[in-house]
Write an enzyme that holds these catalytic residues in place. Structure first.
Site, mmCIF file in Angstrom:
data_model
loop_
_atom_site.group_PDB
_atom_site.id
_atom_site.type_symbol
_atom_site.label_atom_id
_atom_site.label_comp_id
_atom_site.label_asym_id
_atom_site.label_seq_id
_atom_site.Cartn_x
_atom_site.Cartn_y
_atom_site.Cartn_z
ATOM 1 N N GLY A 11 0.828 -1.206 0.000
ATOM 2 C CA GLY A 11 0.000 0.000 0.000
ATOM 3 C C GLY A 11 0.858 1.250 0.000
ATOM 4 O O GLY A 11 2.096 1.180 -0.061
ATOM 5 N N LEU A 13 1.485 3.645 2.404
ATOM 6 C CA LEU A 13 2.355 3.806 3.563
ATOM 7 C C LEU A 13 3.390 2.695 3.645
ATOM 8 O O LEU A 13 4.576 2.949 3.886
ATOM 9 C CB LEU A 13 1.515 3.862 4.835
ATOM 10 C CG LEU A 13 2.274 4.069 6.147
ATOM 11 C CD1 LEU A 13 3.093 5.356 6.122
ATOM 12 C CD2 LEU A 13 1.298 4.066 7.327
ATOM 13 N N ASP A 37 -2.152 -13.498 5.497
ATOM 14 C CA ASP A 37 -3.546 -13.083 5.674
ATOM 15 C C ASP A 37 -3.742 -12.742 7.140
ATOM 16 O O ASP A 37 -3.895 -13.631 7.981
ATOM 17 C CB ASP A 37 -4.489 -14.206 5.239
ATOM 18 C CG ASP A 37 -5.959 -13.847 5.449
ATOM 19 O OD1 ASP A 37 -6.239 -12.693 5.852
ATOM 20 O OD2 ASP A 37 -6.819 -14.721 5.217
ATOM 21 N N ILE A 38 -3.710 -11.434 7.454
ATOM 22 C CA ILE A 38 -3.769 -11.046 8.868
ATOM 23 C C ILE A 38 -5.159 -11.236 9.475
ATOM 24 O O ILE A 38 -5.327 -11.104 10.683
ATOM 25 C CB ILE A 38 -3.288 -9.592 9.087
ATOM 26 C CG1 ILE A 38 -4.123 -8.595 8.267
ATOM 27 C CG2 ILE A 38 -1.805 -9.466 8.790
ATOM 28 C CD1 ILE A 38 -3.851 -7.146 8.617
ATOM 29 N N TYR A 62 -8.618 -2.020 4.918
ATOM 30 C CA TYR A 62 -9.622 -2.002 3.855
ATOM 31 C C TYR A 62 -10.003 -0.541 3.695
ATOM 32 O O TYR A 62 -10.708 0.027 4.527
ATOM 33 C CB TYR A 62 -10.828 -2.847 4.249
ATOM 34 C CG TYR A 62 -11.857 -3.029 3.150
ATOM 35 C CD1 TYR A 62 -12.020 -4.266 2.527
ATOM 36 C CD2 TYR A 62 -12.669 -1.974 2.738
ATOM 37 C CE1 TYR A 62 -12.971 -4.448 1.532
ATOM 38 C CE2 TYR A 62 -13.615 -2.141 1.744
ATOM 39 C CZ TYR A 62 -13.764 -3.382 1.144
ATOM 40 O OH TYR A 62 -14.700 -3.549 0.146
ATOM 41 N N ASP A 103 -9.056 9.508 10.413
ATOM 42 C CA ASP A 103 -9.943 10.589 10.847
ATOM 43 C C ASP A 103 -11.413 10.192 10.707
ATOM 44 O O ASP A 103 -12.285 10.834 11.300
ATOM 45 C CB ASP A 103 -9.677 11.849 10.023
ATOM 46 C CG ASP A 103 -9.877 11.630 8.527
ATOM 47 O OD1 ASP A 103 -9.249 10.716 7.971
ATOM 48 O OD2 ASP A 103 -10.661 12.374 7.904
ATOM 49 N N TYR A 126 -16.658 2.014 6.804
ATOM 50 C CA TYR A 126 -15.201 2.099 6.903
ATOM 51 C C TYR A 126 -14.793 2.677 8.258
ATOM 52 O O TYR A 126 -13.973 2.102 8.976
ATOM 53 C CB TYR A 126 -14.654 2.962 5.765
ATOM 54 C CG TYR A 126 -13.210 3.376 5.945
ATOM 55 C CD1 TYR A 126 -12.184 2.433 5.859
ATOM 56 C CD2 TYR A 126 -12.869 4.701 6.203
ATOM 57 C CE1 TYR A 126 -10.863 2.819 6.041
ATOM 58 C CE2 TYR A 126 -11.546 5.084 6.378
ATOM 59 C CZ TYR A 126 -10.552 4.145 6.294
ATOM 60 O OH TYR A 126 -9.241 4.521 6.471
ATOM 61 N N LYS A 130 -12.893 0.688 11.377
ATOM 62 C CA LYS A 130 -11.599 1.195 11.861
ATOM 63 C C LYS A 130 -11.678 1.497 13.362
ATOM 64 O O LYS A 130 -10.730 1.212 14.114
ATOM 65 C CB LYS A 130 -11.179 2.440 11.092
ATOM 66 C CG LYS A 130 -10.769 2.180 9.644
ATOM 67 C CD LYS A 130 -9.502 1.324 9.516
ATOM 68 C CE LYS A 130 -8.259 2.093 9.876
ATOM 69 N NZ LYS A 130 -7.030 1.264 9.654
ATOM 70 N N TRP A 152 -6.416 11.864 4.712
ATOM 71 C CA TRP A 152 -6.168 12.287 3.335
ATOM 72 C C TRP A 152 -4.794 11.821 2.816
ATOM 73 O O TRP A 152 -4.006 12.618 2.311
ATOM 74 C CB TRP A 152 -6.260 13.808 3.223
ATOM 75 C CG TRP A 152 -7.576 14.420 3.533
ATOM 76 C CD1 TRP A 152 -8.601 13.884 4.250
ATOM 77 C CD2 TRP A 152 -8.010 15.737 3.151
ATOM 78 N NE1 TRP A 152 -9.638 14.777 4.344
ATOM 79 C CE2 TRP A 152 -9.305 15.925 3.684
ATOM 80 C CE3 TRP A 152 -7.411 16.765 2.418
ATOM 81 C CZ2 TRP A 152 -10.023 17.109 3.497
ATOM 82 C CZ3 TRP A 152 -8.131 17.941 2.248
ATOM 83 C CH2 TRP A 152 -9.424 18.107 2.770
#
Length: 288
Positions: A11, A13, A37-38, A62, A103, A126, A130, A152
């Site tokens: 990804g 990051l 697969d976490i 996700y 956020d 989402y 999270k 963002w």
């Protein structure tokens, strides 16, 4: 020297951490869905045990915000249950853990920058998944572990707003971008540097939450305008309201994060958003 597991390594990051990791004297284990697969509890335990992992940096998430509205099971598996499994093994094996959150755990109705202690109230699947991941980690409470909420995110890697604007700026004469959602972008490379720098300094009994984004305040419209200006694209950007661009998932209208805590605890400075955008565009070869 640590054995550090970085999940979500392909990804935005994770890719930035991978590129920067050679500057730090640790053994890094970069995994994505194919390697680990976490959301499989047994697989997580076996991987951490067999590789003697003593630090987890969880970048996996996700992040398809709109898709998550109709794909709640997969979003929950990755954003919630996987964090629970990682936290449990972290506590059991005294593994330090850095988990990246969002956020979107807030409803975006604040009128001043969110601090870590502000009430959470997500308004999307989402955001809820999270938050469930955060709460699982806080409840399990692995020692020397932290949650970093960010906003963002963009990078020279992967798909993101900056790359989309660059593409559309070359394809179209004009486009509309939302002006009534306010926050601050986060250049993933800046966040990656901070994670790698603070990791050895984390020392807390209970899980701590920190906010991180670049400095400054802007809307998506302002962001798009500056991308076009820096890249010298002739595309006209018009401000539009959120209601003119309906999406399956609701976005926070206000996402400003107060970064005072992370700056004070770890004695760091955070780059201004325009400086970081300039750096990213130069890396992409798009700064004119």
């Amino acid at each position: 020297m640590h054995n550090i597991l970085v999940t979500g390594a392909n990804g935005q990051l994770g890719s930035e951490i991978k590129e920067l990791s050679s500057e730090y004297e640790n053994n890094y284990f970069f995994t994505d869905r194919e390697e680990l697969d976490i959301s499989n509890e047994q697989a997580v335990k076996e991987y951490i045990n067999s590789n003697n992992i003593d630090v987890i940096i969880n970048c996996a998430a996700y992040t398809a915000v709109d898709k998550a509205e109709d794909d709640q099971e997969n979003a929950n598996n990755i954003n919630h249950l996987a964090v629970k499994y990682l936290s449990e093994i972290a506590k059991e094996k005294s593994v330090n853990m850095i988990h990246v959150s969002t956020d979107y755990v807030f409803n975006g109705k604040n009128h001043k920058p969110y601090v870590e202690e502000d009430s959470v109230n997500p308004n999307s699947v989402y955001g809820k998944t999270k938050l469930d991941g955060e709460n699982a980690m806080l409840h399990i409470n692995p020692k020397n572990s932290i949650i970093i909420r960010t906003s963002w995110v963009y990078s020279s890697f992967g798909a993101n707003f900056v790359k989309t604007m660059l593409r559309l700026g070359k394809e179209r004469d004009e486009l509309g971008v939302i002006f009534d959602q306010v926050g601050t972008p986060t250049y993933a490379r800046d966040l990656a540097k901070i994670i790698l720098e603070i990791q050895p300094k984390i020392d807390n009994e209970n899980v701590e939450i920190y906010n991180y984004s670049n400095e400054g305040v802007l809307s998506w419209y302002d962001f798009a305008k500056e991308i076009m200006r820096m890249a010298k694209l002739d595309c006209i950007v018009n401000p539009i309201e959120t209601k003119e661009y309906p999406t399956p998932a609701s976005r926070p209208h206000y996402s400003l994060l107060n970064k005072a805590k992370i700056k004070k605890v770890f004695n760091i400075t955070i780059p201004y958003w325009k400086d970081s955008l300039d750096e990213c565009l130069r890396k992409l070869g798009e700064r004119k």
